[in-house]
Design an enzyme around this catalytic site. Structure first.
Site, mmCIF file in Angstrom:
data_model
loop_
_atom_site.group_PDB
_atom_site.id
_atom_site.type_symbol
_atom_site.label_atom_id
_atom_site.label_comp_id
_atom_site.label_asym_id
_atom_site.label_seq_id
_atom_site.Cartn_x
_atom_site.Cartn_y
_atom_site.Cartn_z
ATOM 1 N N ASP A 164 -29.342 37.860 55.475
ATOM 2 C CA ASP A 164 -28.798 37.941 56.835
ATOM 3 C C ASP A 164 -28.544 36.534 57.386
ATOM 4 O O ASP A 164 -29.021 35.528 56.825
ATOM 5 C CB ASP A 164 -29.821 38.686 57.715
ATOM 6 C CG ASP A 164 -29.183 39.368 58.912
ATOM 7 O OD1 ASP A 164 -28.012 39.080 59.217
ATOM 8 O OD2 ASP A 164 -29.870 40.181 59.555
ATOM 9 N N ASP B 229 -23.255 46.001 62.561
ATOM 10 C CA ASP B 229 -24.531 46.550 63.038
ATOM 11 C C ASP B 229 -24.322 47.832 63.815
ATOM 12 O O ASP B 229 -25.278 48.516 64.170
ATOM 13 C CB ASP B 229 -25.235 45.529 63.942
ATOM 14 C CG ASP B 229 -26.103 44.586 63.137
ATOM 15 O OD1 ASP B 229 -26.175 44.743 61.906
ATOM 16 O OD2 ASP B 229 -26.707 43.673 63.730
HETATM 17 C C1 DGJ Z 1 -29.084 41.853 61.896
HETATM 18 C C2 DGJ Z 1 -28.600 42.779 60.807
HETATM 19 O O1 DGJ Z 1 -27.229 42.946 60.876
HETATM 20 C C3 DGJ Z 1 -29.360 44.105 60.904
HETATM 21 O O2 DGJ Z 1 -28.874 45.008 59.964
HETATM 22 C C4 DGJ Z 1 -30.819 43.824 60.694
HETATM 23 O O3 DGJ Z 1 -31.035 43.395 59.373
HETATM 24 C C5 DGJ Z 1 -31.326 42.793 61.684
HETATM 25 N N1 DGJ Z 1 -30.493 41.621 61.702
HETATM 26 C C6 DGJ Z 1 -32.740 42.389 61.375
HETATM 27 O O4 DGJ Z 1 -33.194 41.398 62.193
#
Ligand code: DGJ
Length: 706
Positions: free
Chosen positions: A449, A519
């Site tokens: 990430d 997300d």
């Molecule tokens: C942002 C990501 O896009 C999510 O899927 C998740 O992994 C969160 N971060 C975790 O902090």
């Protein structure tokens, strides 16, 4: 022959359906001649001398160029800007030679006076209609040369009134496809975040009169995950100039004698038959030439991800329970997302400390991996290795490891700082920590990430005169780390995520096996996000989770709609399975099984966007492998009592009789000709209605008549 150099000093690059041509003119300058449908004869391209009569229109602006450089009588946007040690600030080049090696061409340009060389590299991917461009600039003298702009390539299209398609977005609203007509002036797509970002994608799609199945489409995508810039300038001289590469907004690179800098690649494509063919050509190109092997040729597993189920609240007991449930519904890969390491109980602490949290996991990760093994499932973990929280052991030990100005506070983004990847000690630390993690535990999968951009672009490690190199160095450092880890652990599968789709680009695709495109897991929003994504990026790379509905501020939608929406990509489950009803668990298990059956068609087949909600009143997509098809259709709510729809699948054999299987309905049989021309009738008659239809070839019309 993919590349021809004619007696007329014209270069002709040819793919299956496209040609690209430029010449060396009488002065040794490169003139762009053509990009479009295939023309085989190089002699058709006349290389006539250009005459500038010194009127009001400078010849370099009037004529289309293959390599424009700032300075001389050029007033348009140019693709290269350089300053020599004595203050001269133009590159007055001449053609100095070329080499052709199978499908690769290198054209060498040299300044008339100064020892500076630029190589234009071309690579032709004939079968997928892609031409790659890159540049290398080399200082072949001894005095310092300073570059202020170096694009990967430029190209141009004749005429005016071009429609640009790109993708606007922000966190949770990724890949919003939009169209605009470029009327005049410059249109700029750019990221200044140090990463790709959500706001624009490093790609462009251009056409004058095209749709899904008709019209000429010209497109390009940069293989770069850092600051980028694409400038589309409608010149008054009846052509659109297109420049693409690293952003020059805060760029400077000095070349000492003997040093060189190479740009990222720019992939240029042409489709004679609309956007559908463009998407499928890019899918094929990605699989054959970009995606890492061996996973490029293998279907992605059905995964479970804990993020929306438990957020930071992960612990041994709850994760073990989730594993049991995930096994029951047929999940193959269990990924524990954020919260498992350091002092991480929310997003304020822990990043940088990649040790398992001993309170949450007193027995380490072994109980999880043991249980997963007993089910024949694999284990994955979330990391964010470029980052550190102020509240972390790493930051306390090395406050100077983040980008910062010594006399100013560092801006926090999601309570975190960006590690300084220009430093070898930082890169080594990250590689060492993740290597240890992978060696100590049975980890088959990493979700990488990245949740903030770079600010305070300064490094304790560099001289201030080098700060403008940081953007480039960070991206190279990121590529170095992921490549080193892939080499150390070739069996591990890697997912690229940056607050959702902030790192979806052809640079990252060289190093990662899949993308997390957003997300936003609302299944209806996802349909438009997935549609936007699908224009230039492969479905196989598009992770899609089925998540809970009706809580966390989400609207309530039927589980079947959520499943269908996620089955349009690489299926994942992100629900809190511990709170699912028996009926929901059964439905999940049924559809995970169906997905495994159809996944080769979804992940490796051709994609057809059949209908789009805002235009057609329903969303419909088809996946097809030349034999079988799977179709999904979605309705948000019946509008003015409209509940019946007709969609026309593509790519069927007109003579074949297809068995049409709709969920819960009697089988029907139609010829391919009927389905493609008359269409397939669908009834979607309630809010959030969806359906899946399979088309299986039964016999060909010829056989049936025997
Ligand atoms: C942002 C990501 O896009 C999510 O899927 C998740 O992994 C969160 N971060 C975790 O902090």
């Amino acid at each position: 022959m993919a590349i021809i150099h004619g007696d007329n000093h014209v270069f002709l690059l040819t793919t299956r359906s496209c040609s690209y041509s430029f010449s060396v003119d009488q002065e040794g300058l490169l003139r762009h001649l053509y990009w479009g449908a295939r023309i085989d004869s190089v002699d058709d391209f006349k290389n006539e001398p250009y005459v500038w009569e010194q009127g009001f229109h400078p010849i370099q602006d009037v004529k289309r160029e293959e390599c424009s450089s700032f300075g001389t009588m050029r007033f348009k946007e140019t693709s290269f800007k350089v300053a020599f040690a004595d203050g001269v600030r133009d590159f007055r080049y001449r053609y100095a030679g070329h080499t052709i090696d199978k499908n690769e061409l290198t054209v060498v340009l040299e300044d008339l006076v100064y020892p500076l060389q630029m190589c234009l590299h071309y690579k032709v991917y004939e079968d997928v209609d892609i031409i790659e461009k890159r540049r290398t600039v080399k200082n072949i003298g001894s005095e310092m040369v300073t570059m202020e702009r170096l694009h990967s390539g430029e190209c141009s299209l004749p005429g005016a009134g071009w429609t640009l398609k790109n993708f606007n977005g922000m966190w949770n609203a990724d890949f919003d496809a939009y169209e605009q007509t470029i009327a005049g002036g410059k249109t700029v797509l750019e990221s200044l975040r140090g990463a790709t970002g959500h706001v624009a994608n490093p790609s462009f799609v251009l056409y004058q009169n095209a749709g899904e199945t008709y019209g000429e489409v010209y497109y390009g995508a940069l293989a770069w995950s850092g600051n980028f810039k694409i400038v589309l300038e409608q010149t008054p001289y009846e052509y659109l100039n297109i420049l693409a590469g690293m952003s020059d907004t805060d760029f400077e690179w000095r070349l000492a004698g003997g040093e060189a800098l190479e740009t990222p690649a720019l992939y240029l494509g042409y489709s004679p038959d609309g956007l559908d063919r463009m998407s499928n050509a890019m899918g094929e190109f990605s699989r054959q030439y970009v995606m890492p092997k061996p996973l490029a040729d293998q279907p992605l597993s059905v995964l479970y991800n804990s993020w929306e189920a438990t957020y930071f609240d992960v612990n041994e007991q709850a994760q073990l329970e989730l594993i049991d449930k995930a096994a029951q519904i047929g999940v193959e890969l269990f990924v524990m997302d954020d919260g498992w390491f350091g002092e991480r109980s929310d997003d304020h602490a822990g990043l940088g400390d990649w040790q398992v949290n001993a309170v949450k996991f007193p027995n380490g990760l072994a109980p999880l991996t043991r249980k997963l093994k007993s089910y024949g499932m694999r284990f994955g973990l979330w990391i964010e290795p470029e980052m550190v929280n102020r509240d972390s052991a790493l930051y306390r030990a090395h406050p100077d490891w983040v980008y910062h100005y010594p006399n100013r506070p560092v801006m926090e983004g999601r309570y975190q700082y960006m590690l300084d990847l220009t430093r070898q000690d930082v890169r080594d630390y990250i590689i060492g920590e993740i290597d240890r993690l992978l060696a100590e535990h049975e980890i088959a999968y990493i979700k990488w990430d990245m949740n903030r951009g770079i600010s305070e672009v300064a490094s304790a490690n560099l001289d201030p005169s080098e700060f403008k190199t940081i953007w480039y160095q960070h991206t190279k450092g990121f590529y170095h780390i992921i490549q080193s880890l892939r080499t150390l652990h070739p069996e591990v599968e890697w997912e690229a995520c940056a607050s959702g789709g902030g790192r979806v680009d052809y640079g990252a695709m060289h190093y990662f096996d899949e993308f997390w495109p957003s997300d936003n897991t609302d299944p209806l929003d996802r349909l438009s996000i997935q549609e936007g994504y699908s224009y230039l990026y492969p479905i196989k790379y598009m992770r899609a989770w089925v998540t809970d509905s009706g809580n966390n501020g989400k609207r309530t939608m039927p589980l079947l709609f959520r499943l269908h929406s996620s089955m349009c990509g690489a299926l994942g489950i992100g629900m809190n399975l511990n709170e699912c009803t028996v009926e929901d668990m059964e439905l999940l298990a049924t559809y995970v099984k169906i997905y495994k059956d159809i996944r080769p068609i979804i992940q490796f087949g051709r994609l057809h966007r059949l209908a789009s909600l805002p235009v057609d009143g329903l969303q419909a997509v088809q996946y097809e492998n030349g034999e079988e098809s799977v179709l999904f259709a979605f309705l948000d709510h019946p509008s003015r009592w409209r509940t019946t729809f007709s969609i026309r699948p593509r790519g069927l054999n007109p003579k074949t009789i297809y068995q049409v299987d709709r969920e819960g309905q009697q089988q029907q049989h139609y010829s391919g000709a009927f389905l493609m021309n008359h269409g397939l009738d669908l009834s979607l008659n309630h809010d959030y209605a969806s359906c899946m239809v399979r088309l299986l070839p039964e016999r060909s019309r010829g056989e049936g008549n025997k």
